[in-house]
Design a protein around this motif. Structure first.
Motif, PDB file in Angstrom:
ATOM      1  N   UNK A 123       0.830  -1.199   0.000  1.00 31.91           N
ATOM      2  CA  UNK A 123       0.000   0.000   0.000  1.00 31.91           C
ATOM      3  C   UNK A 123       0.870   1.256   0.000  1.00 31.91           C
ATOM      4  N   UNK A 124       0.289   2.331  -0.482  1.00 33.20           N
ATOM      5  CA  UNK A 124       1.016   3.594  -0.575  1.00 33.20           C
ATOM      6  C   UNK A 124       1.242   4.154   0.831  1.00 33.20           C
ATOM      7  N   UNK A 125       2.489   4.511   1.103  1.00 31.27           N
ATOM      8  CA  UNK A 125       2.832   5.192   2.350  1.00 31.27           C
ATOM      9  C   UNK A 125       3.314   6.588   1.977  1.00 31.27           C
ATOM     10  N   UNK A 126       3.015   7.547   2.827  1.00 33.91           N
ATOM     11  CA  UNK A 126       3.320   8.945   2.520  1.00 33.91           C
ATOM     12  C   UNK A 126       4.317   9.531   3.509  1.00 33.91           C
ATOM     13  N   UNK A 127       5.070  10.548   3.031  1.00 29.19           N
ATOM     14  CA  UNK A 127       5.935  11.322   3.917  1.00 29.19           C
ATOM     15  C   UNK A 127       5.079  11.998   4.973  1.00 29.19           C
ATOM     16  N   UNK A 128       5.611  12.146   6.148  1.00 32.41           N
ATOM     17  CA  UNK A 128       4.939  12.870   7.219  1.00 32.41           C
ATOM     18  C   UNK A 128       4.863  14.350   6.829  1.00 32.41           C
ATOM     19  N   UNK A 129       3.698  14.937   6.958  1.00 32.33           N
ATOM     20  CA  UNK A 129       3.522  16.344   6.569  1.00 32.33           C
ATOM     21  C   UNK A 129       4.393  17.280   7.405  1.00 32.33           C
ATOM     22  N   UNK A 130       4.813  16.847   8.585  1.00 31.38           N
ATOM     23  CA  UNK A 130       5.690  17.686   9.411  1.00 31.38           C
ATOM     24  C   UNK A 130       7.040  17.929   8.742  1.00 31.38           C
ATOM     25  N   UNK A 131       7.421  17.062   7.787  1.00 36.01           N
ATOM     26  CA  UNK A 131       8.682  17.255   7.068  1.00 36.01           C
ATOM     27  C   UNK A 131       8.669  18.536   6.241  1.00 36.01           C
ATOM     28  N   UNK A 132       7.477  19.011   5.905  1.00 35.11           N
ATOM     29  CA  UNK A 132       7.385  20.256   5.126  1.00 35.11           C
ATOM     30  C   UNK A 132       7.991  21.422   5.896  1.00 35.11           C
ATOM     31  N   UNK A 133       7.940  21.348   7.220  1.00 37.39           N
ATOM     32  CA  UNK A 133       8.471  22.435   8.052  1.00 37.39           C
ATOM     33  C   UNK A 133       9.986  22.499   8.035  1.00 37.39           C
ATOM     34  N   UNK A 134      10.643  21.389   7.684  1.00 41.41           N
ATOM     35  CA  UNK A 134      12.105  21.355   7.680  1.00 41.41           C
ATOM     36  C   UNK A 134      12.682  21.155   6.284  1.00 41.41           C
ATOM     37  N   UNK A 135      11.844  21.229   5.281  1.00 44.00           N
ATOM     38  CA  UNK A 135      12.268  21.015   3.906  1.00 44.00           C
ATOM     39  C   UNK A 135      12.827  22.303   3.310  1.00 44.00           C
ATOM     40  N   UNK A 136      14.033  22.241   2.776  1.00 39.52           N
ATOM     41  CA  UNK A 136      14.690  23.437   2.227  1.00 39.52           C
ATOM     42  C   UNK A 136      13.912  24.039   1.063  1.00 39.52           C
ATOM     43  N   UNK A 137      13.342  23.203   0.209  1.00 31.91           N
ATOM     44  CA  UNK A 137      12.566  23.720  -0.920  1.00 31.91           C
ATOM     45  C   UNK A 137      11.308  24.440  -0.442  1.00 31.91           C
ATOM     46  N   UNK A 138      10.701  23.933   0.626  1.00 31.49           N
ATOM     47  CA  UNK A 138       9.527  24.605   1.197  1.00 31.49           C
ATOM     48  C   UNK A 138       9.901  25.982   1.721  1.00 31.49           C
ATOM     49  N   UNK A 139      11.033  26.050   2.426  1.00 34.42           N
ATOM     50  CA  UNK A 139      11.496  27.346   2.936  1.00 34.42           C
ATOM     51  C   UNK A 139      11.810  28.313   1.801  1.00 34.42           C
ATOM     52  N   UNK A 140      12.429  27.804   0.738  1.00 33.98           N
ATOM     53  CA  UNK A 140      12.749  28.657  -0.408  1.00 33.98           C
ATOM     54  C   UNK A 140      11.473  29.203  -1.048  1.00 33.98           C
ATOM     55  N   UNK A 141      10.459  28.352  -1.189  1.00 34.67           N
ATOM     56  CA  UNK A 141       9.192  28.800  -1.765  1.00 34.67           C
ATOM     57  C   UNK A 141       8.536  29.848  -0.878  1.00 34.67           C
ATOM     58  N   UNK A 142       8.486  29.594   0.411  1.00 38.52           N
ATOM     59  CA  UNK A 142       7.868  30.551   1.336  1.00 38.52           C
ATOM     60  C   UNK A 142       8.599  31.888   1.299  1.00 38.52           C
ATOM     61  N   UNK A 143       9.917  31.838   1.299  1.00 38.45           N
ATOM     62  CA  UNK A 143      10.710  33.068   1.259  1.00 38.45           C
ATOM     63  C   UNK A 143      10.449  33.837  -0.029  1.00 38.45           C
ATOM     64  N   UNK A 144      10.412  33.123  -1.146  1.00 43.56           N
ATOM     65  CA  UNK A 144      10.155  33.780  -2.431  1.00 43.56           C
ATOM     66  C   UNK A 144       8.753  34.384  -2.468  1.00 43.56           C
ATOM     67  N   UNK A 145       7.769  33.659  -1.934  1.00 46.51           N
ATOM     68  CA  UNK A 145       6.403  34.188  -1.924  1.00 46.51           C
ATOM     69  C   UNK A 145       6.279  35.399  -1.004  1.00 46.51           C
ATOM     70  N   UNK A 146       6.945  35.367   0.136  1.00 50.13           N
ATOM     71  CA  UNK A 146       6.921  36.533   1.029  1.00 50.13           C
ATOM     72  C   UNK A 146       7.536  37.757   0.356  1.00 50.13           C
ATOM     73  N   UNK A 147       8.646  37.552  -0.315  1.00 48.63           N
ATOM     74  CA  UNK A 147       9.277  38.651  -1.043  1.00 48.63           C
ATOM     75  C   UNK A 147       8.354  39.154  -2.145  1.00 48.63           C
ATOM     76  N   UNK A 148       7.762  38.217  -2.883  1.00 50.44           N
ATOM     77  CA  UNK A 148       6.876  38.594  -3.982  1.00 50.44           C
ATOM     78  C   UNK A 148       5.652  39.353  -3.472  1.00 50.44           C
ATOM     79  N   UNK A 149       5.191  39.029  -2.273  1.00 50.59           N
ATOM     80  CA  UNK A 149       4.023  39.725  -1.727  1.00 50.59           C
ATOM     81  C   UNK A 149       4.300  41.211  -1.535  1.00 50.59           C
TER      82      UNK A 149
END
Length: 85
Positions: free
Chosen positions: A22-48
């Protein structure tokens, strides 16, 4: 930039391995420590601050993808533009 994998990670819907049953998924808490997630958030904050219209368009694109997924993994590209014209 295709943000579908990051949206899936944040929703707890990014598969650990392709074709695993069966399909197993990454824990959503990993999004908080993911470098790509931080890069996206930073770029979106700047863009705002520097390109409000582009920011709002990107948020709309991501929101539509999340709402359209109906709790399932997003299996199409979700393209946002983080470059300022």
């Amino acid at each position: 930039m295709d943000v579908a994998p990051l949206l899936n990670l944040a929703a707890g819907r990014l598969p650990l391995a392709a074709n695993e049953r069966p399909v197993r998924y990454h824990n959503s808490q990993k999004a908080l420590t993911n470098a790509d997630s931080f890069a996206l958030i930073t770029a979106l904050l700047s863009q705002s601050k520097t390109d409000k219209a582009g920011y709002l368009k990107n948020i709309g694109i991501m929101s539509a993808a999340i709402n359209g997924s109906a709790g399932r993994p997003i299996d199409t590209e979700v393209l946002v533009n983080l470059n300022t014209d």
